[in-house]
Enzyme design. Structure first.
Site, short mmCIF file in Angstrom:
data_model
loop_
_atom_site.label_atom_id
_atom_site.label_comp_id
_atom_site.label_asym_id
_atom_site.label_seq_id
_atom_site.Cartn_x
_atom_site.Cartn_y
_atom_site.Cartn_z
N GLN A 157 0.81 -1.21 0.00
CA GLN A 157 0.00 0.00 0.00
C GLN A 157 0.84 1.26 0.00
O GLN A 157 0.35 2.35 -0.31
CB GLN A 157 -0.94 0.00 1.20
CG GLN A 157 -0.24 0.18 2.55
CD GLN A 157 -1.15 -0.05 3.73
OE1 GLN A 157 -1.66 -1.16 3.92
NE2 GLN A 157 -1.38 0.99 4.53
N CYS B 202 -5.12 0.36 3.82
CA CYS B 202 -5.22 -1.06 4.18
C CYS B 202 -6.64 -1.58 4.00
O CYS B 202 -6.85 -2.73 3.62
CB CYS B 202 -4.75 -1.29 5.60
SG CYS B 202 -5.68 -0.36 6.86
N HIS C 202 -5.83 -1.02 11.86
CA HIS C 202 -5.24 -1.60 10.65
C HIS C 202 -6.09 -2.78 10.21
O HIS C 202 -6.80 -3.38 11.02
CB HIS C 202 -3.80 -2.04 10.93
CG HIS C 202 -3.04 -2.46 9.71
ND1 HIS C 202 -2.96 -1.70 8.57
CD2 HIS C 202 -2.32 -3.59 9.44
CE1 HIS C 202 -2.23 -2.33 7.66
NE2 HIS C 202 -1.83 -3.47 8.16
N ASN D 87 -0.69 -9.28 4.90
CA ASN D 87 -0.60 -7.85 5.09
C ASN D 87 -0.41 -7.17 3.74
O ASN D 87 -0.25 -7.83 2.71
CB ASN D 87 0.55 -7.50 6.04
CG ASN D 87 0.35 -6.17 6.74
OD1 ASN D 87 -0.57 -5.41 6.42
ND2 ASN D 87 1.22 -5.86 7.69
#
Length: 357
Positions: free
Chosen positions: A151, A157, A293, A313
């Site tokens: 990102q 996110c 997150h 992630n």
């Protein structure tokens, strides 16, 4: 000492692969308490790290400032590794970033968007009656997970986990793994979500439904900033979903039930230095103080007596275990480590829905 430094990058590169290795010996990540006691050695590590991550600073003053941040972060990494048992930390692309700057730039879940009181509207949970769950699940091995994305310096996110979950259910239903567009959500899903300023996956799922699908990232590539909404592109591929559902709050078994059937978007409290520098192992704290997150749960399993959930992630492959996190489960805490059971959701897709279906 020179021999230790010479194997620094080799060990650092493979530390994430050494999932079953104990790190009671701090050198598992290539440096130890003794290695950071001498300024010249820290300087050498900073120089090598700067080259590896292509760091260029605007001025000597900025470089000195970032060096001091690097030194403090390295100290935290080494001291944490010396006392922890199930996970370890390591240098990564964030090693010259102060923690407050890291939280402001790379976290982007806005749980407050869910409603005036921070809660989500109730939905059905289709997996409530699921039984006989498999001992382990890994959607990467089943072909339902695209490569790790990045990102960048943007709180997007929420868009990345939304897309990852849609990529997963689309592959499960159609047999086709398509990498989809986070940028479309950044540009076009602006009623409640706010691009780099943060967002929430449920609103993003609702956007995809209301917009009759989402483009591939080949047709609508990521820019790391908000842009102009392009809308439908002639001849472009669009993947649709039927709806979305929330996983019941504070229920580990509910998340496992959903995860046994598809990848799931999960909000977590990631605002800690340990999370910033996670390198490998089964993570069990320290966490942040609020949900800030979003990642994507793509499986679960057990290793060396530790049960865990596998999380994808969106910080590139230099972070964690090549971009992934294994977070401890089975702790007995209703909310789980880093509050991973508080807010989770997933898209739904029927066989007759959209392109490729």
């Amino acid at each position: 000492m020179e021999s230790k430094l010479s194997v620094f990058f080799l060990l650092l590169g493979f530390a994430a692969c050494s999932c079953s290795a104990s790190h009671h010996d701090p050198s598992v990540v290539g440096y130890s308490q003794e290695d950071i006691a001498v300024p010249n050695r820290i300087h050498d590590l900073f120089g090598s790290w700067s080259v590896k991550h292509s760091k260029i600073y605007a001025s000597p003053k900025e470089k000195v400032k970032r060096y001091e941040v690097f030194r403090q972060n390295l100290k935290h990494i080494v001291e944490t590794n010396r006392r922890n048992g199930s996970y370890w930390l390591g240098l990564n692309q964030f090693s010259d970033v102060p923690h407050e700057e890291f939280k402001a730039s790379y976290l982007g879940l806005s749980i407050g968007l869910a409603g005036t009181n921070g809660t989500r509207a109730a939905t059905t949970f289709r997996y409530e009656s699921a039984v006989d769950l498999p001992w382990e699940v890994d959607w990467r091995k089943k072909g339902a997970v695209t490569p790790v994305k990045n990102q960048g310096d943007c709180g997007s996110c929420w868009a990345f986990t939304t897309v990852a979950a849609v990529e997963g259910i689309n592959q499960i239903v159609t047999g086709k793994l398509e990498s989809l567009s986070e940028q479309e959500l950044m540009d076009c899903d602006s009623t409640f979500d706010h691009g780099c300023g943060g967002g929430l996956m449920d609103f993003a799922f609702a956007y995809i439904m209301g917009n009759q699908g989402i483009h591939t990232d080949e047709d609508y590539p990521y820019l790391m900033e908000e842009g102009y909404c392009k809308g439908k592109q002639p001849g472009s591929k669009v993947v649709t979903i039927s709806g979305f559902e929330d996983v019941p709050e504070n229920s580990e078994v509910s998340l496992l039930k959903a995860l046994a059937h598809q990848p799931v978007s999960v909000g977590i409290a990631a605002g800690s230095r340990d999370f910033q520098f996670y390198k490998g192992g089964v993570f069990e704290g320290t966490c942040g103080t609020e949900l800030d997150h979003a990642l994507t749960a793509v499986g679960y399993g057990s290793s060396d007596g530790h049960d865990y959930i596998i999380m994808k992630n969106s910080w590139g492959t230099s972070w964690g275990e090549h971009g992934y996190l294994r977070i401890k489960r089975g702790t007995g805490k209703p909310e789980g480590v880093c509050d991973i059971y508080k807010i989770a959701s997933y898209p739904t897709k029927s066989n007759s829905t959209g392109w490729g279906g």
